[in-house]
Each structure stands twice: as structure tokens, then as C-alpha cells.
Design an enzyme around this catalytic site. Structure first.
Site, short mmCIF file in Angstrom:
data_model
loop_
_atom_site.label_atom_id
_atom_site.label_comp_id
_atom_site.label_asym_id
_atom_site.label_seq_id
_atom_site.Cartn_x
_atom_site.Cartn_y
_atom_site.Cartn_z
N ASP A 181 1.65 1.58 2.33
CA ASP A 181 1.74 0.13 2.89
C ASP A 181 2.13 -0.09 4.15
O ASP A 181 1.95 -0.63 5.01
CB ASP A 181 2.25 -0.92 1.88
CG ASP A 181 1.50 -1.07 0.57
OD1 ASP A 181 0.35 -0.63 0.38
OD2 ASP A 181 2.19 -1.67 -0.30
N ASP B 29 6.87 -0.59 -0.11
CA ASP B 29 5.61 -1.04 -0.80
C ASP B 29 5.88 -2.18 -1.17
O ASP B 29 6.67 -2.94 -1.92
CB ASP B 29 5.78 -0.07 -2.07
CG ASP B 29 4.52 0.13 -2.98
OD1 ASP B 29 3.56 -0.26 -2.25
OD2 ASP B 29 4.29 0.31 -4.12
N LYS C 19 4.40 -5.66 -3.40
CA LYS C 19 3.76 -5.95 -4.91
C LYS C 19 3.71 -7.32 -5.08
O LYS C 19 4.55 -7.85 -4.55
CB LYS C 19 4.54 -4.98 -5.90
CG LYS C 19 4.61 -3.52 -5.79
CD LYS C 19 3.19 -2.88 -5.91
CE LYS C 19 3.34 -1.62 -5.92
NZ LYS C 19 1.90 -0.76 -5.94
#
Length: 336
Positions: free
Chosen positions: A233, A246, A248
Site C-alpha cells: 500500500d 498497510d 485496512k
């Protein structure tokens, strides 16, 4: 005088008989006192032999407390010894490969005019990080995932569940696209409140303020030695430390890193690939998992320092070896 003398003789003859006085009789209106007294069953016990037991039963001492019971157990059975897993049973990777690259000591360039790396992911025979984690999912994790799926199907039906998963995937995709625009150099990191994904963006506002020096966005990585690929990412500085980040989304709060399941393994897999991919000239030593919420509540950041990343890297190598063994067993010719 004769009657008196006769009476004395009669009394002298009765002297040999002993007459005991009768006990005094008391009268009461209570029927309990008039009834016969019941015998106590403990009176028949050999109190000399069972004196300790009798005293404990008949005594009216203080009630036992958890602390007193623990002390009593400690006297009778000894102190409690906690059971620990022997270190010999801990699994270790058969083929160790370091997560960090000692040959890379330089820090990333801080030139503000340069755009973050965005290497496209090429589809090839090398497995992806996502595929490896899915194929080696622990049985208990797979069980809970399947149970959650069955419950959702019962509530929504097959078509409703398919629509639900499609919407979740679309929201995650739009969230990453919004982040890519916000983290680009031409965008303001504090903006985005009026974006369609405003709930998620509002959720991560306090984290965006801590991010700077973006080096890569939605960029592919490949580990040549361990043979896997992935699409990370973001690589940027969080509180002054370069991290693989990352992003989420979640409907439920995930305040602890244990709630993120295999996400830490995914982060360290990307870290190891970045540190050994020729397309990247810098070293990443930390990871960050950010869980954002649609209602705008503050996201939970899970920072992974160098020590924690090394522990998860060992677990990732084990999952990678498990995947390789499964592929070998599936490709092996079956005996006729």
C-alpha cells in the site's frame, strides 16, 4: 404419752429405708421444654480420634476466603508451577533468510519534487503474498472464517452475501484510491474531509498528521531469492521512522495487533521484499498496520518495531515453507 411412744417406735423402724428427694418440677407454657431433648449426632463421634474434624465442623470461625483457600492449598499441595511450552517444540524455519539487507545503509532521498514509486504488478508464475497466506491459513482461523460465512449466508442469503462481499471489496478499493490521492505530493495530507470515503478518511486524520516522506504508493515488490511477489500500500515515514504501511478497513474495532490475524505477516513479507528488491534503494526496518472505521471513529495504528518484525518474519518463513511443501506434494506424480 402412749401414742407418742408408739409413733417414735414406728419411725425408728423406717430408718433403714432411704428416701431420696424428688427433683424439683418446673412448669412452662412452652411445648418445646416439655418435649424430650433431641440427641446431637456429633455426640456419638469419637472426639478424641476426630477432634480436629469435630472442631472444624462445630466451630463458628470466620468464613473461608479465596486468599485463605489459596494458602491452604499451598500448604497441602505446594506452590503453583506455571506450565511453559518447551523451547525444543518451537518451530523454526529450515532455511533462514534475513529480513534486513545489511548492504543497504543509505536512507531514502528526501527530494520533494520526486514522485513516489509506483511499480505495476506483473502476473507471473511466482505466487503472491496473499495467495500464500490463504493456502496456509491455520485450521482454527479457517474454522472461524467459515463459521462467520455460514452465519452471514443464513442472515442475508447467498445472493445477499455475494452483494455484501462485493460492496466491502469496492469500499476498500475506493479507500485506497482516496489515500493514494491524499498521499501524493500535490495533495494536502490534511484534506479529504469531503471525499466520498469521508468516514474512513476522518478515521485516519490523526495518523495522516504523523506521516511524511512518502516513498512508494500501490507499488509491486518481488523477492528474487524467496520467490514471491506482492503489492504494498505505502512506504513512508511514520513518526520519523520509515515503515511499510498497510491500510485496512473494519466494521469491528481492532485495538490489538492480535485482532489483525495475518496482516503482520503480510507487512513483514513486503518489508523483506522491499529490502532485497533491486527497484528499491532504501532499507525499511519498521511496519505499520492502520485499521480505519466507516463511522469515522479514530483508527487504530499498530506499530511494529524492528524486534517485532523479526519475530513475525520467522513465522512468515514457516508459512512460505509450508506453501512450498504443499505445492510439491500436489505436483508429485501419484502412484498407479
Amino acid at each position: 404419752m402412749k401414742p407418742l411412744w408408739t409413733t417414735c417406735r414406728l419411725l425408728s423402724r423406717l430408718d433403714r429405708f432411704s428416701v431420696k428427694p424428688s427433683p424439683p418440677v418446673s412448669f412452662s407454657t412452652s411445648s418445646y421444654l416439655c418435649s424430650q431433648k433431641k440427641k446431637n449426632s456429633y455426640e456419638a463421634v469419637d472426639q478424641a480420634k476426630y477432634s480436629r474434624l469435630v472442631r472444624s465442623v462445630l466451630s463458628r470461625g470466620p468464613v473461608q476466603t479465596p486468599e485463605s483457600l489459596f494458602k491452604e492449598d499451598d500448604v497441602l499441595y505446594g506452590p503453583v508451577s506455571k506450565w511453559k511450552v518447551p523451547e525444543s517444540q518451537a518451530r523454526v524455519p529450515q532455511h533462514w533468510f534475513p529480513i534486513f539487507n545489511e548492504e543497504r545503509k543509505v536512507k531514502p532521498h528526501t527530494n520533494g519534487s520526486s514522485s513516489p514509486l509506483k511499480i505495476p504488478l506483473r502476473r507471473n508464475v511466482i505466487p503472491s503474498v496473499t495467495r500464500i497466506l490463504q493456502q496456509t491459513m491455520p485450521p482454527e482461523q479457517s474454522f472461524f472464517l467459515e463459521r462467520w460465512k455460514q452465519r452471514m449466508v443464513q442472515e442475508l442469503g447467498e445472493d445477499g452475501f455475494a452483494e455484501y462481499t462485493s460492496n466491502v471489496f469496492l469500499q476498500g478499493k475506493q479507500f485506497h484510491e482516496a489515500l493514494e490521492g491524499i498521499l501524493s505530493p500535490q495533495e494536502d495530507l490534511k484534506g479529504g474531509e469531503e471525499h466520498p470515503q469521508c468516514g474512513y478518511i476522518k478515521s485516519i486524520q490523526h495518523i495522516l498528521k504523523e506521516i511524511s516522506g512518502v516513498q512508494a504508493l500501490e507499488s509491486a515488490v518481488q523477492h528474487e531469492a524467496l520467490k514471491y511477489v506482492g503489492l504494498l500500500d505505502c512506504v513512508a515515514e511514520y513518526q520519523g521512522k520509515l515503515c511499510v504501511i498497510d491500510w485496512k478497513t473494519s466494521e469491528k474495532p481492532k485495538p490489538f495487533i492480535q485482532n489483525t490475524y495475518d496482516n503482520p505477516l503480510q507487512v513483514v513479507a513486503y518489508m523483506g521484499a522491499v529490502n532485497h528488491d533491486v527497484h528499491y534503494s532504501f532499507q525499511v526496518q519498521c511496519g505499520l498496520i492502520v485499521v480505519a472505521y466507516k463511522d469515522g471513529s479514530p483508527a487504530h495504528p499498530h506499530f511494529m518495531d524492528e524486534e517485532l518484525c523479526s519475530k513475525y518474519w520467522a513465522k512468515w518463513l514457516l508459512r512460505l515453507e509450508e506453501y512450498t511443501e504443499k505445492q510439491k506434494s500436489q505436483s508429485a506424480p501419484k502412484p498407479e
